[in-house]
Design a protein around this motif. Sequence first.
Motif: not given
Length: 399
Positions: A7-22, A34-38
């Motif tokens: 139900t999040g406001p970013l449910k139509d957003i796709r995120v590519i996460e390359l980072g590590q640690l924190i 917030m709803g993004a696909e990570i």
Amino acid sequence: MSEKANTGPLKDIRVIELGQLIAGPFCGQLLGDMGAEIIKVEPPRQGDPMRNWGHGNEKLWWEVVARNKKSVSANLRVAEGQEIVRKLVAQADILIENFKPGTLEKWGLAPDVLHAINPGLIIVRVSGYGQTGPYSSRAGFGGIGEAMGGWRSIVGDADRPPSRMGVSIGDSLAATYGCMGALAALHHRDKTGRGQVVDSALYEAVLQVMESLVPEYMVSNHVRKRTGSILEGIAPSNVYPCSDGEYLIGANQDAVFARLCQAMGRPELAADERYATHVARGRNQTELDELIADWTRTHTIAEVEALMIEHSVPAGMIYTAAEMLADPHFEARETLVEVDSDRWGKFKMQNSFPRLSETPGGIRSLAPTEIGQDNASVYGKLLGLDETALAELAERGII
């Protein structure tokens, strides 16, 4: 735990996460809440070191920072792994990375390359010193950013070396500002169709919360110093001893201080010239704290808290995890939410935040247990790779 509705406001957003640690992963956690696909890209076999970070006998930090994420694997140090990222980027809205500046460029994943593939891509880059400037190529962790941004110089007791917080605040601040920048960049893209780079440096993120530290030095030559549990000149606002523990009271505003005096049975103190005004209380801060401590020592925490509530004085206990789990306010607001893990059983962690009335975020899925456990679904759906192709890539160490 079965996946919950998004139900999040970013449910139509796709995120590519390359980072590590924190820093990078916490930015992904915020967007995911917030709803993004990570889609988290981890090194094959090795994975994100956060999988093994935490305190106590069992390491559970991963369960928080990797919630609401899918795990795929790709070796970014070889051309075929880099090509996988370029193909993912073509169908993404945001990319997050927190490598040393120049690393993406070395891997053929520089912003200009990625924007040629996807002009609307927003690239969040979190680093110690930022992407430009004479220090940009230096390695930098959160503690270094806290020191350079001014935090460490004012935290701790005056007669001891600078202290640190018990959490990685520099990393978390840089990640939070990176998330804020991504949201602003999404708004800009909605108007123009163009993506951009969000450059979040650890030391600058820390500097943002340092209030007027620099202007005070420039205008009045004032250098803030370490003052332990108090803020110099802000009184009373301290932790005070009770007969069964410690309790925090903040009554530095005139009317609030008068109410504290009533609660203490010492109404005359509010008119005493030593304590009647904000400036006077700051000047006599030490003796005022001792006076209040002499009173709190004669009461339990519960007794003091009842008086503070009755007289509307801001105050509260020093919470640990145990107090949070037992507190009815935490329960009523679902500040902590229970999850059910195949590995750990049922336990609670912090809920998503901030709260949105129309499009609330939340914890939809647990952290991925295995490195690359979503390779088949993600690479199959987005890249059209079948089982044979995936098996060949895995055999060669690409995924």
